[in-house]
Design an enzyme around this catalytic site. Sequence first.
Site, PDB file in Angstrom:
ATOM      1  N   HIS A   1     -95.865 -19.993 -31.395  1.00  0.00           N
ATOM      2  CA  HIS A   1     -96.656 -19.488 -30.529  1.00  0.00           C
ATOM      3  C   HIS A   1     -98.277 -19.892 -30.557  1.00  0.00           C
ATOM      4  CE1 HIS A   1     -97.298 -16.354 -27.311  1.00  0.00           C
ATOM      5  NE2 HIS A   1     -95.973 -16.648 -27.232  1.00  0.00           N
TER       6      HIS A   1
ATOM      7  N   TYR B   1     -96.581 -12.100 -33.124  1.00  0.00           N
ATOM      8  CA  TYR B   1     -95.709 -12.623 -31.924  1.00  0.00           C
ATOM      9  C   TYR B   1     -94.476 -12.460 -32.270  1.00  0.00           C
ATOM     10  CZ  TYR B   1     -93.082 -14.994 -28.747  1.00  0.00           C
ATOM     11  OH  TYR B   1     -92.075 -15.210 -27.689  1.00  0.00           O
TER      12      TYR B   1
HETATM   13  C1  GCO Z   1     -91.069 -17.590 -25.458  1.00  0.00           C
HETATM   14  C2  GCO Z   1     -92.300 -17.328 -25.260  1.00  0.00           C
HETATM   15  C3  GCO Z   1     -92.736 -16.078 -24.551  1.00  0.00           C
HETATM   16  C4  GCO Z   1     -93.970 -15.823 -24.007  1.00  0.00           C
HETATM   17  C5  GCO Z   1     -94.106 -14.952 -22.923  1.00  0.00           C
HETATM   18  C6  GCO Z   1     -95.506 -14.793 -22.432  1.00  0.00           C
HETATM   19  O1  GCO Z   1     -90.782 -18.844 -26.262  1.00  0.00           O
HETATM   20  O2  GCO Z   1     -90.213 -16.886 -24.911  1.00  0.00           O
HETATM   21  O3  GCO Z   1     -93.227 -17.339 -26.168  1.00  0.00           O
HETATM   22  O4  GCO Z   1     -92.282 -14.990 -25.420  1.00  0.00           O
HETATM   23  O5  GCO Z   1     -94.904 -15.269 -25.087  1.00  0.00           O
HETATM   24  O6  GCO Z   1     -93.298 -15.472 -21.792  1.00  0.00           O
HETATM   25  O7  GCO Z   1     -95.591 -14.127 -20.810  1.00  0.00           O
HETATM   26 MG    MG Z   2     -92.435 -19.667 -26.948  1.00  0.00          MG
END
Ligand code: GCO
Ligand code: MG
Length: 439
Positions: A245, A186
Site C-alpha cells: 500500500h 493498512y
Molecule cells: C486494495 C486497496 C484498497 C484501497 C481502498 C481505498 O488493494 O484493496 O488497497 O483497500 O485502500 O480501495 O479506498
Molecule cells: Mg491495494
Amino acid sequence: MSTPNPSSVTQPLLPPPWEPTGGEPPVRIADVRAIQTAPDGIRLVIVKVETTQPGLYGLGCATFTQRPLAVVTAVEQYLKPFAVGRDPNDIEDLFQAAYVSSYWRSGPVLNNALSGLDMALWDIKGKLAGMPLYQLFGGRCRTSAALYAHASGEDFAAVEADARRLMGQGFRHVRCQVAVPGYATYGAQIAPKGGETGGAAPTPYHLALRQDPWDPAAYCRIVPKLFDHLRATLGEEVELLHDIHERVPPILAIDLAKRLEPHRLFFLEDPFAPEDNGYFPLLRQQTAIPIAMGELYVNQNDYVPLIKDRLIDFIRVHLSDIGGLTPARKLAAFCEFFGVRTAWHGPGDVSPVGHAANLHLDLAVPNFGIQESHFFKERTQAVFPGCPEIRDGAMWSNERPGLGIDLDEAEAAKYPYPDHPLNGAWPPVRQPDGTVVRP
Ligand code: GCO
Ligand code: MG
C-alpha cells in the site's frame, strides 16, 4: 435530364453520429443521473443512463469514495448535458469526445464520472444485443473468475486462523495483512485511538482524524516473520498475497520484496507510490517476486511504460478510475502482448456494478490473472439485485443481458451517505513525529 451532382460523391454515406438523421433514430440518451447510496456505510456513486426506449437503461460505477460529491457534480453538470440526445450505441465516440471535452482531462474525479457513463453505455449495448457483456467482449475464456480474499489479524495466529477460514470456504488465494502493534496498519486496522482535543470532548472532526501513527521500519521488520509463520503453518499449496500500500520508502520496499521472495508470493502489491514509478527497474534487477501495481493509476502514462518494459506482472487498475470499460479493454489487450496479467482492483469501494464490470472482463480476456473479492452484505445485495455470486473461491456471472445487475432505487434511497466531517475524505497518516506519509 439532370446529371448527378459531382459533390454528392464526397458526401459521407452516413451522417456523423452527433447529428440526428432525417428520421428518428431508434434510441437516444434521455437522462444521465448520479445516484448516491451507502448500504454498507461505504459511499457509492452509480450512474444511471436512461434512454428514449421505455425500460431501456444502463448502470455504471462512478465510485470515488473519498470524493463522491465531486464526481456527482461532474456527472450532473457536465456529462449529462454532453450526452443527452446522443445515440447510446456510439460508445467509443462518446468516450473520446467526453474525455477531451474538459481540455484538462484524466484524474480520478473526471475518470470516475466518465466511467459511470461508459459502463452504462456498455450495459445498454448488451441489453440491445440481448447478450451478457462477456459475450460482446469475445466470449468466455473460463467458467468463472478466481478470487483472492483478505485475511488479517492482530497477530500471526489470528491471520493464520482467518486464512484457514477462507481456505475452508474454497479460496486458494489469500491476501494476508498483520497489524503492527501501536501503529495504524493498512489492511489490519485495530480500533483507532489517539487524537488531540486539548482535554475537551472530541468533536466529530477530531474523531475523524483519530489515528495511531505509522512506522515503516516496524512494519518491514514484522512482515517477513508473518510469512515465515504462514508458510510453516499453512503449507506450500495456498497462494499468498500481500499489499504494501505504498507505505514505505522505496528502498525499504525493495529490501522487503527480497525478504519475501523465498515465500513464493502470488504477488506483492503496490511496493511503491505512483510517484516512485522510476524505482521499478531497480526492483526488477533485485528480485523475481511477482509484482502487482496500479490501483492508484489514472492516466495511461502511469502504466504504459511499466507494461512495455515488463516491470510488473499484474495490472491492478481500478476500472472506474481509468475511465471505465472502454479504456480497460484496451489496457487488457495491451497487457496481453507483454505477458502482464489482470488483477482489477475490487475492494468494497468498487460498487457491485463495478464488480460486475470487472467480472465480464475477467471472463473474456485471455490474460486474466486473479480478481480481488469483496463480500457485500445483505443490504447491498438488496440494493443491487443480480450482484455477482461468490462461490468456491470464484466469482460467477449470471446470463442476463449487459452487466446483469440492477439498482433498486427505492432501496438505495434508504441508505444516504453517513455523516462525516470530511465527507468521506481520509484522515492523514502520520509518522510518530507528525510527518504526513502516503496512506
Ligand atoms: C486494495 C486497496 C484498497 C484501497 C481502498 C481505498 O488493494 O484493496 O488497497 O483497500 O485502500 O480501495 O479506498
Ligand atoms: Mg491495494
